[in-house]
Scaffold this motif. Structure first.
Motif, PDB file in Angstrom:
ATOM      1  N   CYS A   1      40.219  21.331  57.755  1.00 33.64           N
ATOM      2  CA  CYS A   1      41.469  20.877  57.136  1.00 33.64           C
ATOM      3  C   CYS A   1      41.197  20.032  55.899  1.00 33.64           C
ATOM      4  CB  CYS A   1      42.297  20.072  58.126  1.00 33.64           C
ATOM      5  SG  CYS A   1      43.851  19.516  57.416  1.00 33.64           S
TER       6      CYS A   1
ATOM      7  N   CYS B   1      43.857  26.009  58.603  1.00 26.30           N
ATOM      8  CA  CYS B   1      43.586  25.981  60.035  1.00 26.30           C
ATOM      9  C   CYS B   1      44.053  27.268  60.708  1.00 26.30           C
ATOM     10  CB  CYS B   1      44.257  24.770  60.672  1.00 26.30           C
ATOM     11  SG  CYS B   1      46.000  24.625  60.306  1.00 26.30           S
TER      12      CYS B   1
ATOM     13  N   ILE C   1      46.740  28.250  66.686  1.00 19.93           N
ATOM     14  CA  ILE C   1      47.554  27.645  65.642  1.00 19.93           C
ATOM     15  C   ILE C   1      48.511  28.685  65.080  1.00 19.93           C
ATOM     16  CG2 ILE C   1      47.536  26.320  63.509  1.00 19.93           C
ATOM     17  CD1 ILE C   1      44.752  25.427  64.170  1.00 19.93           C
TER      18      ILE C   1
ATOM     19  N   CYS D   1      41.247  29.217  63.055  1.00 18.24           N
ATOM     20  CA  CYS D   1      41.310  29.134  64.517  1.00 18.24           C
ATOM     21  C   CYS D   1      40.871  30.456  65.165  1.00 18.24           C
ATOM     22  CB  CYS D   1      42.705  28.792  64.983  1.00 18.24           C
ATOM     23  SG  CYS D   1      42.802  28.607  66.763  1.00 18.24           S
TER      24      CYS D   1
ATOM     25  N   CYS E   1      39.082  23.661  63.024  1.00 16.02           N
ATOM     26  CA  CYS E   1      40.248  23.240  62.231  1.00 16.02           C
ATOM     27  C   CYS E   1      40.088  21.802  61.766  1.00 16.02           C
ATOM     28  CB  CYS E   1      41.522  23.419  63.040  1.00 16.02           C
ATOM     29  SG  CYS E   1      41.467  22.680  64.675  1.00 16.02           S
TER      30      CYS E   1
END
Lengths: 194, 310
Positions: free
Chosen positions: B236, B261, B270, B265, B232
């Motif tokens: 991002c 993200c 998340i 994941c 992540c």
């Protein structure tokens, strides 16, 4: 004389404890015994009001009502005296000591129509106590009530965490505990033989 | 028959009337005098402020109940009128108007549980038979969950919430009702594991794990824990995620809800709380991008996900 006062004090605080032997004032007893802080605040206010209202009622009863032959009116008059006194104390305390007022103010209103506060002047008039004896009775009853509240508050704070069966949670277990303490207080009954 | 009133009786009646009247009058006069003499001047503003506050007495402002805050905020000119979190911006503006202060900007917050390790996702080390309360359970070797950072599930937060906004899921994980939550912070301090935090209501993507353990340890303890793989962080597009001691953390100021993200994941730590049935802002934007055929690399995946539940 002093021995006599000691007897009255012990008798009213332990042997004839208002909560555990006479079963009076139970509403306040269960209401404010959930937390130690409120229990202590209530005890202090209660004792103070009890002593002063015992003195005031004694004065009115013995100096005004008895000479006029109006003893039968005592319950009505005592209620009036206590309510009036509590209201006055409320007003004065607010001005003179706001800190104390914030700590005790909420309890003052509750006390106005409490049965223990009424019982003390009634008992002292029935027993034909003199002035000092009446004050001692008030003091002893206050101490007894404080003792009951503080014992109960400390137990109930622990009960919060205890694994109580669901139907008994809250009030039921509090009543059972009170009954057990009352049983224990029965042990004081032989303390003084009058 | 002749009716006569016994003279003694008449006298008793008169005396009684005199006594009761006398007692009443005496107390009346004394009380009236006391009320005048000991009158306390109260600021009428306090009463107004008190009425404007929600009256839940939750203590989120740091004062003893709403009355305490009302008195303090009127008395102290430097005290912010926006300390009442349950009241949110409306109350802050109202209080500020009453006492003539400038309303600060209040970001609406909500409590978020930073753990997804419920009964079936996270294992337990031993059988705990004590008092069913997290604060008691933590005293026994730090609680019975294998993950030493995770939710114990005995509902201390649930019991503490003054607004009834927390419910326990069937698998013993607290669920926050966003409608009822006022962000008073009572649950935040009630949780002995400190896994509840206040986050901006507008931000819906959360890395719901609190474990600072290394990957293999987390993996053994919980199916949904952050293993600190760093996917992540790298993925991002806003650079909003950083790794803090083996735990990914979102900078809510930078997060734009792109949901990259969420897709990346591998542990499903998340969580994206945006309701898939609602066409919310960022999602529609991504969908539009996809329609135009100009979907950039990270935008592809969320757009595909957005299309799925439809």
């Amino acid at each position: 004389m002093l021995e006599d006062l000691g007897t009255i004090f012990i008798a009213s605080a332990l042997i004839n404890n208002f909560v555990f032997s006479r079963y009076l004032g139970l509403c306040i007893f269960f209401g404010v015994s959930k937390k130690m802080e409120t229990a202590v605040g209530m005890s202090m206010t209660f004792t103070a009001v009890m002593v002063i209202s015992a003195a005031l009622s004694w004065l009115v009863y013995n100096l005004v009502m008895l000479p006029a032959g109006l003893g039968f009116l005592k319950i009505v008059v005592f209620i009036g005296i206590v309510a009036g006194f509590v209201q006055g104390a409320d007003t004065v305390l607010k001005k003179i000591n706001p800190t104390l007022y914030h700590k005790l103010g909420i309890y003052l209103v509750l006390i106005t129509t409490n049965c223990i506060i009424l019982a003390v002047p009634v008992i002292s008039s029935d027993e034909k106590y003199n002035f000092m004896q009446a004050i001692t009775l008030g003091l002893g009853s206050g101490a007894g009530f404080s003792l009951a509240l503080i014992i109960m508050a400390s137990i109930r704070e622990r009960l919060e965490l205890a694994n109580v069966p669901k139907p008994f949670q809250g009030m039921p277990i509090a009543f059972i505990v009170t009954g057990l303490i009352a049983l224990a207080f029965l042990g004081f009954s032989g303390l003084i033989t009058v | 028959m002749q009716e006569t009133v016994h003279p003694d009786l008449l006298q008793v009646i008169i005396k009684s009337l005199a006594l009761m009247g006398g007692v009443g009058a005496a107390f009346g006069i004394v009380l009236a005098y006391a009320a005048k003499k000991f009158a306390v001047e109260t600021d009428p503003l306090v009463e107004l402020v008190r009425a404007a506050l929600p009256g839940a007495n939750c203590g989120a402002c740091g004062f003893a109940g709403c009355q305490g805050y009302a008195e303090a905020v009127v008395k102290d000119p430097t005290l912010s009128p926006g300390l009442c979190t349950p009241g949110k911006a409306d109350v802050a503006a109202l209080v500020a108007k009453i006492i003539g202060k400038v309303a600060p900007e209040v970001v609406p917050m909500v409590a978020t549980v930073f753990c997804r390790g419920d009964e079936c996702k996270a294992s337990r080390r031993f059988v705990y038979e004590g008092v069913k309360d997290c604060r008691a359970a933590i005293l026994v070797a730090g609680g019975d969950k294998t993950c030493q950072y995770g939710c114990l599930g005995y509902g201390s937060c649930f019991k503490a919430c003054p607004f009834g906004a927390i419910s326990m899921s069937p698998d013993n994980l607290p669920v926050i009702d966003h409608e009822k939550c006022t962000a008073c912070g009572v649950c935040v301090s009630a949780c002995p594991k400190s896994i509840i935090a206040l986050t901006p209501t507008a931000k819906k993507v959360h890395i719901r794990c609190s474990s600072h353990d290394k990957g293999p340890v987390v993996k053994k303890a919980c199916e949904l824990g952050c293993v600190a793989c760093g996917l992540c962080v790298k993925g991002c597009p806003e650079g909003a995620i950083s790794m803090d001691n083996f735990l990914a953390r979102i900078d809510y100021e930078k997060c734009t809800h792109c949901e990259t993200c969420v897709m990346l994941c591998p542990q499903r730590t998340i969580e994206d709380q945006i309701d898939p049935s609602k066409e919310t802002g960022p999602r529609t934007k991504l969908a539009r991008k996809e329609d135009a055929g100009g979907g950039s690399e990270p935008a592809d995946a969320p757009a595909a996900k957005a299309a799925k539940p439809a």
